[in-house]
Write an enzyme that holds these catalytic residues in place. Structure first.
Site, mmCIF file in Angstrom:
data_model
loop_
_atom_site.group_PDB
_atom_site.id
_atom_site.type_symbol
_atom_site.label_atom_id
_atom_site.label_comp_id
_atom_site.label_asym_id
_atom_site.label_seq_id
_atom_site.Cartn_x
_atom_site.Cartn_y
_atom_site.Cartn_z
ATOM 1 N NE ARG A 145 -4.082 -1.232 0.061
ATOM 2 C CZ ARG A 145 -4.552 -3.009 -0.381
ATOM 3 N NH1 ARG A 145 -3.232 -3.582 -0.739
ATOM 4 N NH2 ARG A 145 -5.371 -3.506 -0.350
ATOM 5 C CB SER A 178 -8.466 -1.658 3.977
ATOM 6 O OG SER A 178 -8.727 -2.631 3.749
ATOM 7 C CD GLU A 231 -5.612 1.194 2.443
ATOM 8 O OE1 GLU A 231 -5.692 0.480 3.168
ATOM 9 O OE2 GLU A 231 -6.282 1.026 1.198
HETATM 10 N N1 EPU Z 1 -11.342 -11.367 9.875
HETATM 11 C C1 EPU Z 1 -12.216 -10.888 10.618
HETATM 12 N N2 EPU Z 1 -12.954 -9.911 11.171
HETATM 13 C C2 EPU Z 1 -13.309 -8.917 10.035
HETATM 14 C C3 EPU Z 1 -12.720 -8.680 8.890
HETATM 15 C C4 EPU Z 1 -11.718 -9.979 8.865
HETATM 16 O O1 EPU Z 1 -12.064 -12.318 11.446
HETATM 17 O O2 EPU Z 1 -14.086 -7.623 10.249
HETATM 18 C C5 EPU Z 1 -10.701 -11.948 9.001
HETATM 19 C C6 EPU Z 1 -11.261 -13.293 8.617
HETATM 20 O O3 EPU Z 1 -10.413 -14.760 9.362
HETATM 21 C C7 EPU Z 1 -11.237 -12.920 7.384
HETATM 22 C C8 EPU Z 1 -10.058 -12.402 7.198
HETATM 23 O O4 EPU Z 1 -10.167 -11.064 8.069
HETATM 24 O O5 EPU Z 1 -11.349 -14.027 6.654
HETATM 25 C C9 EPU Z 1 -9.323 -11.326 5.623
HETATM 26 O O6 EPU Z 1 -10.343 -10.163 5.429
HETATM 27 P P1 EPU Z 1 -10.598 -10.000 4.536
HETATM 28 O O7 EPU Z 1 -10.300 -11.163 3.490
HETATM 29 O O8 EPU Z 1 -11.513 -8.965 4.090
HETATM 30 O O9 EPU Z 1 -8.738 -9.281 3.598
HETATM 31 P P2 EPU Z 1 -8.480 -7.941 4.776
HETATM 32 O O10 EPU Z 1 -6.776 -8.316 5.462
HETATM 33 O O11 EPU Z 1 -9.642 -7.579 5.962
HETATM 34 C C10 EPU Z 1 -7.056 -7.256 3.025
HETATM 35 C C11 EPU Z 1 -7.113 -5.444 1.762
HETATM 36 C C12 EPU Z 1 -8.456 -5.292 1.321
HETATM 37 C C13 EPU Z 1 -8.897 -6.253 0.434
HETATM 38 C C14 EPU Z 1 -8.359 -7.898 1.358
HETATM 39 C C15 EPU Z 1 -8.515 -9.213 -0.067
HETATM 40 C C16 EPU Z 1 -5.110 -4.182 3.478
HETATM 41 C C17 EPU Z 1 -5.609 -3.307 4.525
HETATM 42 N N3 EPU Z 1 -6.970 -4.914 2.925
HETATM 43 O O12 EPU Z 1 -7.956 -6.916 3.550
HETATM 44 O O13 EPU Z 1 -8.191 -3.928 0.504
HETATM 45 O O14 EPU Z 1 -9.794 -6.319 -0.398
HETATM 46 O O15 EPU Z 1 -7.488 -7.838 1.835
HETATM 47 O O16 EPU Z 1 -7.273 -9.116 -0.441
HETATM 48 O O17 EPU Z 1 -4.328 -4.897 3.033
HETATM 49 C C18 EPU Z 1 -8.707 -1.652 1.227
HETATM 50 O O18 EPU Z 1 -7.841 -1.490 1.261
HETATM 51 O O19 EPU Z 1 -9.036 -0.582 0.578
HETATM 52 C C19 EPU Z 1 -9.046 -3.301 1.181
HETATM 53 C C20 EPU Z 1 -10.217 -3.060 0.981
#
Ligand code: EPU
Length: 339
Positions: free
Chosen positions: A166, A238, A334
């Site tokens: 990022r 995010s 972010e």
């Molecule tokens: N999770 C929870 N509770 C929540 C959210 C997430 O338990 O409320 C856990 C779950 O186990 C889930 C895991 O976290 O399986 C991962 O969640 P998710 O796939 O939604 O991904 P993230 O790590 O929360 C990142 C990016 C997103 C991107 C997704 C998918 C960052 C800061 N965010 O989110 O990017 O869409 O991965 O690759 O790296 C953005 O940057 O604006 C954004 C949405």
């Protein structure tokens, strides 16, 4: 042609939907416009500058006392191709998801996992957007633009862009100083889809063949099930980054937080799931004033209607403090704050 508008409402140019104003709004659809506008209105050079490419990662704390630049450069042009790959030069003002849809329809591999990310092409390298196992840095060849102060055109090759999670040179060093005019992407004509992230593979299988079109459908399905549509509920995706911590810190956390998502990086460091930490700390759905933690994704802060930037930031800071106290992990924003 450029267009200069004083006292411009930014309400429709920030995805939190905050009711703020800019002293000046300058939209440009040709590279020469920056030169022409400054020749005509040289006093604007003294103004504080903010480049807005969709406003999907900005949090305004008040009206913006300065000049907002909106690059509306258009064009999706094939500038090189052979049997295996295609290079596209894309204007900074093109909607990124429009580009993804176009590439998927042409059967060009590389950005399909980045489906439905809001924002314009010019912002994509600044932020090095990423999702579902792909970062845009993987497919960028070159970033073209103008240094606003010196009026110099410049091109940065992929290895000069300092891409990291990022972040990039354009965010670290040249934020609001380098106006991206176009980005050159290299996509593959022959390839396979990347399906290693989360339940992407399973959803793809439910949709049928592992085609580019189905991969795009699967990503859209996952995003729509978790992430609020900014047109309906103001948000900037995010709010925090997933924190990078030493491996032993993650191992210790996993002991009392079973299921914590941990993504391997190099050199003894890992990235842990910020959403999981915030969720486990009990914040999901929590509302403070008109700002709230999204009910389906704890990493997203939403404007329930009529929120101010300060209310959103107060909630974010309360979360940061609590997660630090409970888990000893400092969450980094972010979203870019515009004071
Ligand atoms: N999770 C929870 N509770 C929540 C959210 C997430 O338990 O409320 C856990 C779950 O186990 C889930 C895991 O976290 O399986 C991962 O969640 P998710 O796939 O939604 O991904 P993230 O790590 O929360 C990142 C990016 C997103 C991107 C997704 C998918 C960052 C800061 N965010 O989110 O990017 O869409 O991965 O690759 O790296 C953005 O940057 O604006 C954004 C949405």
């Amino acid at each position: 042609m450029f267009k200069l508008i004083p006292n411009f409402s930014l309400r429709h140019n920030n995805s939190f939907g905050l009711d703020v104003c800019a002293s000046y709004w300058l939209s440009m659809d040709r590279q020469e416009d920056w030169f022409d506008a400054m020749a005509k209105y040289p006093h604007l050079l003294e103004e504080k500058k903010l480049i807005v490419g969709g406003g999907t990662n900005l949090l305004f704390l008040s009206d913006f006392d300065g000049l907002v630049l909106s690059p509306d450069f258009s064009g999706i042009e094939v500038t090189y191709q052979d049997d295996e790959m295609v290079e596209l030069t894309v204007g900074a003002g093109i909607d990124f998801d429009e580009l993804v849809a176009h590439c998927v329809s042409m059967e060009w591999y590389g950005i399909e996992n980045l489906s439905l990310i809001p924002g314009k092409v010019g912002a994509v390298p600044v932020q090095n957007i990423g999702a579902y196992g792909v970062e845009v840095a993987d497919v960028i060849v070159r970033v073209n633009g103008i240094h606003l102060e010196s009026f110099q055109f410049a091109s940065y090759e992929q290895n000069q862009c300092h891409f990291s999670y990022r972040s990039s040179l354009f965010k670290e060093k040249f934020l609001n100083e380098f106006l991206v005019t176009s980005v050159v992407f290299r996509l593959q004509k022959v390839g396979t889809v990347v399906t290693g992230y989360g339940d992407l593979n399973q959803i793809l299988q439910e949709l049928g063949a592992p085609s580019l079109a189905n991969l795009r459908r699967a990503v859209i399905q996952i995003r729509q099930s978790k992430l609020p549509d900014p047109a309906v509920l103001g948000n900037a995706g995010s709010f925090f980054k997933n924190p990078v911590v030493p491996e032993e810190v993650a191992t210790a956390l996993e002991e009392f937080l079973p299921g914590l998502p941990v993504y391997q990086l190099s050199e003894g460091f890992v990235k842990v799931g910020a959403g999981f930490l915030i969720d486990n700390a009990g914040w999901k759905g929590f509302q403070m004033g008109c700002a709230a933690v999204h009910e389906k994704q704890a990493l997203v802060i939403v404007n329930k209607g009529g929120a101010t930037g300060k209310e959103i930031l107060d909630l974010a800071e309360a979360i940061q403090k609590d997660v630090l106290a409970k888990y000893g992990v400092l969450l980094e924003r972010e979203v870019q704050i515009v004071p």
